[in-house]
Scaffold this motif. Sequence first.
Motif, PDB file in Angstrom:
ATOM      1  N   MET A   1     -26.886  15.371  49.756  1.00  0.00           N
ATOM      2  CA  MET A   1     -26.461  16.751  49.760  1.00  0.00           C
ATOM      3  C   MET A   1     -25.252  16.971  48.861  1.00  0.00           C
ATOM      4  SD  MET A   1     -26.711  17.932  53.708  1.00  0.00           S
ATOM      5  CE  MET A   1     -27.023  19.674  53.606  1.00  0.00           C
ATOM      6  N   TYR A   2     -24.309  16.040  48.884  1.00  0.00           N
ATOM      7  CA  TYR A   2     -23.094  16.173  48.094  1.00  0.00           C
ATOM      8  C   TYR A   2     -22.996  14.979  47.143  1.00  0.00           C
ATOM      9  CZ  TYR A   2     -22.062  19.503  51.770  1.00  0.00           C
ATOM     10  OH  TYR A   2     -22.128  20.545  52.651  1.00  0.00           O
ATOM     11  N   PRO A   3     -23.464  15.147  45.919  1.00  0.00           N
ATOM     12  CA  PRO A   3     -23.499  14.018  44.975  1.00  0.00           C
ATOM     13  C   PRO A   3     -22.144  13.335  44.785  1.00  0.00           C
ATOM     14  CG  PRO A   3     -24.620  15.931  44.064  1.00  0.00           C
ATOM     15  CD  PRO A   3     -23.972  16.370  45.337  1.00  0.00           C
ATOM     16  N   GLU A   4     -21.059  14.089  44.877  1.00  0.00           N
ATOM     17  CA  GLU A   4     -19.733  13.499  44.661  1.00  0.00           C
ATOM     18  C   GLU A   4     -19.341  12.508  45.761  1.00  0.00           C
ATOM     19  OE1 GLU A   4     -19.102  17.538  46.654  1.00  0.00           O
ATOM     20  OE2 GLU A   4     -20.412  16.711  45.130  1.00  0.00           O
ATOM     21  N   THR A   5     -20.078  12.494  46.864  1.00  0.00           N
ATOM     22  CA  THR A   5     -19.767  11.544  47.938  1.00  0.00           C
ATOM     23  C   THR A   5     -20.737  10.353  47.952  1.00  0.00           C
ATOM     24  OG1 THR A   5     -21.135  12.727  49.546  1.00  0.00           O
ATOM     25  CG2 THR A   5     -18.812  13.392  49.385  1.00  0.00           C
ATOM     26  N   ARG A   6     -21.576  10.264  46.944  1.00  0.00           N
ATOM     27  CA  ARG A   6     -22.594   9.211  46.902  1.00  0.00           C
ATOM     28  C   ARG A   6     -22.008   7.815  47.047  1.00  0.00           C
ATOM     29  NH1 ARG A   6     -25.367  10.600  42.341  1.00  0.00           N
ATOM     30  NH2 ARG A   6     -26.612  11.969  43.633  1.00  0.00           N
ATOM     31  N   THR A   7     -20.842   7.581  46.471  1.00  0.00           N
ATOM     32  CA  THR A   7     -20.253   6.239  46.517  1.00  0.00           C
ATOM     33  C   THR A   7     -19.270   6.061  47.683  1.00  0.00           C
ATOM     34  OG1 THR A   7     -18.499   6.932  45.006  1.00  0.00           O
ATOM     35  CG2 THR A   7     -20.490   5.946  44.023  1.00  0.00           C
ATOM     36  N   ALA A   8     -19.128   7.069  48.509  1.00  0.00           N
ATOM     37  CA  ALA A   8     -18.210   6.973  49.649  1.00  0.00           C
ATOM     38  C   ALA A   8     -18.704   5.915  50.639  1.00  0.00           C
ATOM     39  CB  ALA A   8     -18.090   8.321  50.345  1.00  0.00           C
ATOM     40  N   THR A   9     -17.777   5.212  51.241  1.00  0.00           N
ATOM     41  CA  THR A   9     -18.119   4.210  52.245  1.00  0.00           C
ATOM     42  C   THR A   9     -17.310   4.466  53.513  1.00  0.00           C
ATOM     43  OG1 THR A   9     -16.419   2.696  51.451  1.00  0.00           O
ATOM     44  CG2 THR A   9     -18.630   2.452  50.498  1.00  0.00           C
ATOM     45  N   VAL A  10     -17.767   3.912  54.602  1.00  0.00           N
ATOM     46  CA  VAL A  10     -17.057   4.022  55.868  1.00  0.00           C
ATOM     47  C   VAL A  10     -15.847   3.093  55.803  1.00  0.00           C
ATOM     48  CG1 VAL A  10     -17.171   3.634  58.354  1.00  0.00           C
ATOM     49  CG2 VAL A  10     -19.151   4.578  57.129  1.00  0.00           C
ATOM     50  N   VAL A  11     -14.667   3.654  56.056  1.00  0.00           N
ATOM     51  CA  VAL A  11     -13.442   2.865  56.025  1.00  0.00           C
ATOM     52  C   VAL A  11     -13.161   2.272  57.402  1.00  0.00           C
ATOM     53  CG1 VAL A  11     -10.947   2.967  55.637  1.00  0.00           C
ATOM     54  CG2 VAL A  11     -12.492   4.266  54.166  1.00  0.00           C
TER      55      VAL A  11
END
Length: 107
Positions: free
Chosen positions: A1-11
């Motif tokens: 849904m939000y391409p800018e968060t594609r590389t986000a990981t759970v911290v």
Amino acid sequence: MYPETRTATVVDARHEWRADCPLFPVGGYTDRPTVHTSDPALVVAGDLVRTELPVALMERAATSGFLAANALLERRGVRGQTLWTVPDGGRGALLRRLARTASVHRT
């Protein structure tokens, strides 16, 4: 849904389930009274009342109050307040599948 968060990981992720609330012991949900009683003219509301909606404490007090008022109004043929809530089935099937796929690719 939000391409800018594609590389986000759970911290960090934490889940706690403690038995330190004297009014609400772990596993005590089924022992709580419900809004409806054996007398249709008597209803119960408050923090202690069990509802089928995903609510806690203050939200439960307000929600059970609406449910109790609706039950009394229904006896008189009056339509009560419609209650809206979050989905109680979790994320949709597509999101669950995507979450599983993402966790498999991370390992």
